[in-house]
Design an enzyme around this catalytic site. Sequence first.
Site, mmCIF file in Angstrom:
data_model
loop_
_atom_site.group_PDB
_atom_site.id
_atom_site.type_symbol
_atom_site.label_atom_id
_atom_site.label_comp_id
_atom_site.label_asym_id
_atom_site.label_seq_id
_atom_site.Cartn_x
_atom_site.Cartn_y
_atom_site.Cartn_z
ATOM 1 N N ARG A 9 -0.212 81.521 46.670
ATOM 2 C CA ARG A 9 0.015 82.692 45.797
ATOM 3 C C ARG A 9 -1.294 83.561 45.997
ATOM 4 O O ARG A 9 -2.666 83.321 45.940
ATOM 5 C CB ARG A 9 0.218 82.543 44.375
ATOM 6 C CG ARG A 9 0.562 83.707 43.570
ATOM 7 C CD ARG A 9 0.574 83.646 42.143
ATOM 8 N NE ARG A 9 1.090 84.771 41.343
ATOM 9 C CZ ARG A 9 0.806 85.262 40.164
ATOM 10 N NH1 ARG A 9 0.317 84.135 39.487
ATOM 11 N NH2 ARG A 9 1.008 86.235 39.611
ATOM 12 N N HIS A 10 -1.081 84.997 45.992
ATOM 13 C CA HIS A 10 -2.064 85.958 45.950
ATOM 14 C C HIS A 10 -2.945 85.775 44.757
ATOM 15 O O HIS A 10 -2.760 85.248 43.739
ATOM 16 C CB HIS A 10 -1.413 87.255 46.225
ATOM 17 C CG HIS A 10 -0.700 87.564 44.830
ATOM 18 N ND1 HIS A 10 -1.278 88.109 43.985
ATOM 19 C CD2 HIS A 10 0.675 87.674 44.679
ATOM 20 C CE1 HIS A 10 -0.480 88.186 42.854
ATOM 21 N NE2 HIS A 10 0.844 88.074 43.480
ATOM 22 N N GLY A 11 -4.147 86.528 44.884
ATOM 23 C CA GLY A 11 -5.203 86.770 43.760
ATOM 24 C C GLY A 11 -4.929 87.583 42.691
ATOM 25 O O GLY A 11 -3.823 88.466 42.812
ATOM 26 N N ASN A 12 -5.634 87.827 41.799
ATOM 27 C CA ASN A 12 -5.164 88.762 40.632
ATOM 28 C C ASN A 12 -5.155 90.090 40.971
ATOM 29 O O ASN A 12 -5.934 90.710 41.918
ATOM 30 C CB ASN A 12 -6.282 88.191 39.687
ATOM 31 C CG ASN A 12 -5.800 88.818 38.238
ATOM 32 O OD1 ASN A 12 -6.413 89.978 37.764
ATOM 33 N ND2 ASN A 12 -4.945 88.171 37.470
ATOM 34 N N ASP A 14 -4.739 94.323 38.841
ATOM 35 C CA ASP A 14 -4.513 94.824 37.483
ATOM 36 C C ASP A 14 -3.368 94.686 36.739
ATOM 37 O O ASP A 14 -3.314 94.680 35.616
ATOM 38 C CB ASP A 14 -5.125 96.502 37.678
ATOM 39 C CG ASP A 14 -6.344 96.560 38.117
ATOM 40 O OD1 ASP A 14 -7.627 95.569 37.925
ATOM 41 O OD2 ASP A 14 -7.033 97.710 38.452
ATOM 42 N N ASN A 16 -1.290 92.271 37.053
ATOM 43 C CA ASN A 16 -1.332 90.742 36.545
ATOM 44 C C ASN A 16 -2.001 90.796 35.259
ATOM 45 O O ASN A 16 -1.610 90.090 34.208
ATOM 46 C CB ASN A 16 -2.169 89.819 37.602
ATOM 47 C CG ASN A 16 -1.120 89.248 38.834
ATOM 48 O OD1 ASN A 16 -1.754 89.311 39.759
ATOM 49 N ND2 ASN A 16 -0.047 89.332 38.580
ATOM 50 N N ARG A 59 -1.603 92.830 48.354
ATOM 51 C CA ARG A 59 -2.396 91.883 47.613
ATOM 52 C C ARG A 59 -1.986 90.363 48.396
ATOM 53 O O ARG A 59 -2.978 89.583 48.168
ATOM 54 C CB ARG A 59 -1.661 91.549 46.090
ATOM 55 C CG ARG A 59 -0.170 91.176 45.991
ATOM 56 C CD ARG A 59 0.129 91.655 44.503
ATOM 57 N NE ARG A 59 1.646 91.227 44.369
ATOM 58 C CZ ARG A 59 2.668 92.237 44.433
ATOM 59 N NH1 ARG A 59 2.452 93.407 44.854
ATOM 60 N NH2 ARG A 59 3.964 91.905 44.076
ATOM 61 N N GLU A 83 7.482 89.524 47.411
ATOM 62 C CA GLU A 83 7.825 88.939 46.026
ATOM 63 C C GLU A 83 9.511 89.440 45.650
ATOM 64 O O GLU A 83 10.044 90.320 46.306
ATOM 65 C CB GLU A 83 6.959 89.750 44.773
ATOM 66 C CG GLU A 83 7.295 89.333 43.591
ATOM 67 C CD GLU A 83 7.239 87.872 43.198
ATOM 68 O OE1 GLU A 83 8.095 87.284 43.713
ATOM 69 O OE2 GLU A 83 6.345 87.462 42.650
#
Length: 215
Positions: A9-12, A14, A16, A59, A83
């Site tokens: 899964r992608h990183g964090n 805004d 999120n 992302r 997604e």
Amino acid sequence: MTTRLIVWRHGNTDWNAAGRFQGQADVPLNDLGRRQAERSAQTLAALRPAAIVASDLRRAADTAAALSAVTGLAATHDERLRERFFGEWQGLTRAEIEARHPAGIARWRAGEDVVGDDVETLDDLGKRVSEAFQDAAALAPGGVVVVATHGAAARQGLAHLLGWPGEQVRTLRALRNCHWIELTLEEGPGWQLSAYNVGVPAEGNRSASESVQAP
């Protein structure tokens, strides 16, 4: 011969952090997300991946780029790894969706396939993502392939690949930012789940969006 597929899964972002449903909105990583990707890439590089495939949303693509920078492998992009399309919910918080689309979010909470509001069905999501997983694995039979994707996409793609019913899928916790799933493929048993929600301990791995399981 065993092929290992790492679904990352992608990183964090805004959104999120704000608990907003991202869907296919092209939201970039924030500073925390970039740090998470860089830390995770160091661990994943030790697996000696033979191929890297990513969703074309920034992302996920930028998360994969962190692994490319460490390994020297160029990532390819596959829009099937995007997604889930959350239709009218994209950009909204759960509270906003509950106020504007109460019937749809009730169906979503119940795990129904069709929730309305132009949200992609779970069946369609699972089919397209699992097809992308299989094509990615075919790039390096007997090797390691890393796929950078999204939370709901990863979970539903896994479920479709393994033939799990909806009730079983709902027992899985949300996949944390920059955490991954490991699937293996070998002759005989076929696809198997080897690990779930594996990651490098780091700051901010749990976000508001993960608590509602809608990255």
